[in-house]
Design a protein around this motif. Structure first.
Motif, PDB file in Angstrom:
ATOM      1  N   ILE A 195       0.845  -1.197   0.000  1.00 14.93           N
ATOM      2  CA  ILE A 195       0.000   0.000   0.000  1.00 14.93           C
ATOM      3  C   ILE A 195       0.885   1.253   0.000  1.00 14.93           C
ATOM      4  O   ILE A 195       1.901   1.313   0.692  1.00 14.93           O
ATOM      5  N   GLY A 196       0.466   2.266  -0.785  1.00 12.54           N
ATOM      6  CA  GLY A 196       1.279   3.462  -0.946  1.00 12.54           C
ATOM      7  C   GLY A 196       0.801   4.687  -0.193  1.00 12.54           C
ATOM      8  O   GLY A 196       1.586   5.597   0.085  1.00 12.54           O
ATOM      9  N   ARG A 197      -0.493   4.750   0.127  1.00 17.14           N
ATOM     10  CA  ARG A 197      -1.011   5.897   0.875  1.00 17.14           C
ATOM     11  C   ARG A 197      -2.222   5.471   1.682  1.00 17.14           C
ATOM     12  O   ARG A 197      -2.771   4.376   1.467  1.00 17.14           O
ATOM     13  N   THR A 198      -2.627   6.310   2.610  1.00 21.76           N
ATOM     14  CA  THR A 198      -3.726   5.966   3.495  1.00 21.76           C
ATOM     15  C   THR A 198      -4.959   5.589   2.679  1.00 21.76           C
ATOM     16  O   THR A 198      -5.383   6.314   1.779  1.00 21.76           O
ATOM     17  N   PHE A 216      -3.951   3.428  -5.033  1.00 22.54           N
ATOM     18  CA  PHE A 216      -3.440   3.437  -3.665  1.00 22.54           C
ATOM     19  C   PHE A 216      -2.306   2.424  -3.461  1.00 22.54           C
ATOM     20  O   PHE A 216      -1.853   2.220  -2.343  1.00 22.54           O
ATOM     21  N   VAL A 217      -1.859   1.808  -4.545  1.00 18.63           N
ATOM     22  CA  VAL A 217      -0.798   0.803  -4.481  1.00 18.63           C
ATOM     23  C   VAL A 217       0.550   1.445  -4.789  1.00 18.63           C
ATOM     24  O   VAL A 217       0.706   2.126  -5.799  1.00 18.63           O
ATOM     25  N   ALA A 218       1.540   1.213  -3.908  1.00 12.54           N
ATOM     26  CA  ALA A 218       2.898   1.696  -4.161  1.00 12.54           C
ATOM     27  C   ALA A 218       3.636   0.780  -5.114  1.00 12.54           C
ATOM     28  O   ALA A 218       4.394   1.231  -5.984  1.00 12.54           O
ATOM     29  N   TRP A 242      12.599  -7.624  -4.879  1.00 13.02           N
ATOM     30  CA  TRP A 242      12.365  -6.247  -5.288  1.00 13.02           C
ATOM     31  C   TRP A 242      11.001  -5.755  -4.848  1.00 13.02           C
ATOM     32  O   TRP A 242      10.044  -6.532  -4.758  1.00 13.02           O
ATOM     33  N   LEU A 243      10.888  -4.458  -4.653  1.00 11.64           N
ATOM     34  CA  LEU A 243       9.609  -3.769  -4.678  1.00 11.64           C
ATOM     35  C   LEU A 243       9.539  -3.078  -6.032  1.00 11.64           C
ATOM     36  O   LEU A 243      10.321  -2.159  -6.319  1.00 11.64           O
ATOM     37  N   VAL A 244       8.651  -3.559  -6.886  1.00 20.92           N
ATOM     38  CA  VAL A 244       8.522  -3.016  -8.234  1.00 20.92           C
ATOM     39  C   VAL A 244       7.421  -1.961  -8.230  1.00 20.92           C
ATOM     40  O   VAL A 244       6.294  -2.229  -7.796  1.00 20.92           O
ATOM     41  N   ASP A 245       7.749  -0.762  -8.691  1.00 22.08           N
ATOM     42  CA  ASP A 245       6.789   0.339  -8.700  1.00 22.08           C
ATOM     43  C   ASP A 245       5.509  -0.067  -9.414  1.00 22.08           C
ATOM     44  O   ASP A 245       5.542  -0.739 -10.459  1.00 22.08           O
ATOM     45  N   ILE A 302      -9.726 -15.565  -7.271  1.00 24.41           N
ATOM     46  CA  ILE A 302     -11.171 -15.426  -7.062  1.00 24.41           C
ATOM     47  C   ILE A 302     -11.518 -13.971  -6.776  1.00 24.41           C
ATOM     48  O   ILE A 302     -12.477 -13.421  -7.329  1.00 24.41           O
ATOM     49  N   PHE A 303     -10.725 -13.337  -5.910  1.00 22.23           N
ATOM     50  CA  PHE A 303     -10.897 -11.925  -5.580  1.00 22.23           C
ATOM     51  C   PHE A 303      -9.651 -11.191  -6.035  1.00 22.23           C
ATOM     52  O   PHE A 303      -8.560 -11.417  -5.498  1.00 22.23           O
ATOM     53  N   ASP A 304      -9.795 -10.321  -7.040  1.00 20.20           N
ATOM     54  CA  ASP A 304      -8.625  -9.650  -7.602  1.00 20.20           C
ATOM     55  C   ASP A 304      -8.143  -8.530  -6.670  1.00 20.20           C
ATOM     56  O   ASP A 304      -8.768  -8.221  -5.658  1.00 20.20           O
ATOM     57  N   VAL A 305      -7.012  -7.935  -7.037  1.00 20.61           N
ATOM     58  CA  VAL A 305      -6.401  -6.921  -6.168  1.00 20.61           C
ATOM     59  C   VAL A 305      -7.338  -5.748  -5.891  1.00 20.61           C
ATOM     60  O   VAL A 305      -7.511  -5.342  -4.729  1.00 20.61           O
ATOM     61  N   PRO A 306      -7.976  -5.147  -6.911  1.00 22.43           N
ATOM     62  CA  PRO A 306      -8.892  -4.037  -6.596  1.00 22.43           C
ATOM     63  C   PRO A 306     -10.035  -4.444  -5.662  1.00 22.43           C
ATOM     64  O   PRO A 306     -10.411  -3.675  -4.763  1.00 22.43           O
ATOM     65  N   THR A 307     -10.552  -5.658  -5.858  1.00 22.46           N
ATOM     66  CA  THR A 307     -11.626  -6.133  -4.985  1.00 22.46           C
ATOM     67  C   THR A 307     -11.149  -6.264  -3.549  1.00 22.46           C
ATOM     68  O   THR A 307     -11.862  -5.887  -2.601  1.00 22.46           O
ATOM     69  N   LEU A 308      -9.938  -6.774  -3.365  1.00 22.09           N
ATOM     70  CA  LEU A 308      -9.396  -6.948  -2.016  1.00 22.09           C
ATOM     71  C   LEU A 308      -9.192  -5.602  -1.326  1.00 22.09           C
ATOM     72  O   LEU A 308      -9.509  -5.449  -0.138  1.00 22.09           O
ATOM     73  N   ILE A 309      -8.664  -4.629  -2.049  1.00 19.21           N
ATOM     74  CA  ILE A 309      -8.448  -3.309  -1.454  1.00 19.21           C
ATOM     75  C   ILE A 309      -9.781  -2.669  -1.085  1.00 19.21           C
ATOM     76  O   ILE A 309      -9.927  -2.089   0.001  1.00 19.21           O
TER      77      ILE A 309
END
Length: 261
Positions: free
Chosen positions: A114-117, A129-131, A167-170, A200-207
């Motif tokens: 996560i990149g910001r509140t 909102f993903v870093a 790595w943390l990839v931007d 089943i639950f993609d990244v946007p859904t999880l956030i």
């Protein structure tokens, strides 16, 4: 950009990948380049403020094929649990397998940083909102498992049992996190293959889901689950968990004594 956090010369440094080397980005040696073998790799995460712990959220059964592999019905909402930060170790580190267990397996997972509140974020805006992204290997010790829906703490929260990196990839360098190939090799043998599109639950859904009832802060992690193909790992095994465009995370299993397990 591929970012790393490493220890060299008795100090912790931020670094970036530069033509097959590590270029230091902090301290008096800023700009110096080192080979990958000269350093100790740490989890590629910036430290969080001392007044708060890092939140690490992990998903269970988030790939339909893995749920089927374990003879479970695919969940209707995310099955999540919280992990302690002490579980996290870096690339090329060693994970302890207690000598009294009979089944301990890797789990290759895309980790979202996560990149910001983040609070009450809509799915359509969630990726803003993903870093960045990194690779996680979220080991599970089956001997301690009582319930797949609520894993016992000892299944998923043991020190050294969550290698992460290198790595943390931007986020800008991963245009579609939902179309990345995953694979795992054990001692060079391919044992697991999958793709993040099969979550089943993609990244946007999880956030959207997590932020609907809790606040995520910069540096918090979401481990998004693993596809099928997990196998038992023994001391001495070298496990490489790889995600297309994100990295190849190397980890070695080491034995442990029952007294300190």
């Amino acid at each position: 950009m591929k970012r790393a956090r490493i220890e060299w010369g008795g100090q912790v440094h931020d670094a970036i990948e530069a033509n097959g080397q590590l270029e230091l980005r902090s301290g008096e040696h800023r700009g110096r380049r080192l080979s990958f073998d000269e350093v100790v790799w740490l989890p590629p995460l910036a430290p969080v403020p001392a007044h708060r712990p890092r939140t690490v959220l992990a998903l269970g059964l988030n790939y339909a094929d893995h749920a089927k592999e374990l003879a479970f019905k695919a969940p209707e909402e995310p099955l999540a649990f919280v992990k302690g930060e002490a579980t996290l170790i870096g690339h090329r580190s060693f994970t302890v397998r207690p000598v009294d267990v009979t089944h301990m397996h890797y789990e290759c997972e895309l980790a979202v940083v996560i990149g910001r509140t983040t609070r009450r974020v809509a799915k359509a805006d969630a990726l803003d909102f993903v870093a960045g992204y990194t690779v996680a290997n979220d080991y599970a010790i089956r001997d301690y498992l009582e319930n797949w829906y609520r894993p016992n703490l000892r299944v998923k929260n043991r020190d050294t049992c969550t290698p992460i990196g290198p790595w943390l990839v931007d986020a800008a360098d991963v245009p579609d996190p939902m179309n990345l190939a995953l694979k795992t090799t054990v001692n060079g043998k391919l044992t697991q293959q999958g793709n993040t599109r099969d979550m089943i639950f993609d990244v946007p859904t999880l956030i959207e889901f997590f932020s609907s009832f809790m606040t995520l802060q910069p540096g918090d992690l979401i481990l998004t689950g693993t596809p099928d193909g997990v196998v038992d790992c023994q001391p001495g095994d070298v496990i490489v968990t790889s995600i297309e465009g994100v990295g190849d995370l190397v980890n070695t299993i080491t034995p442990h004594s029952p007294a300190s397990a």
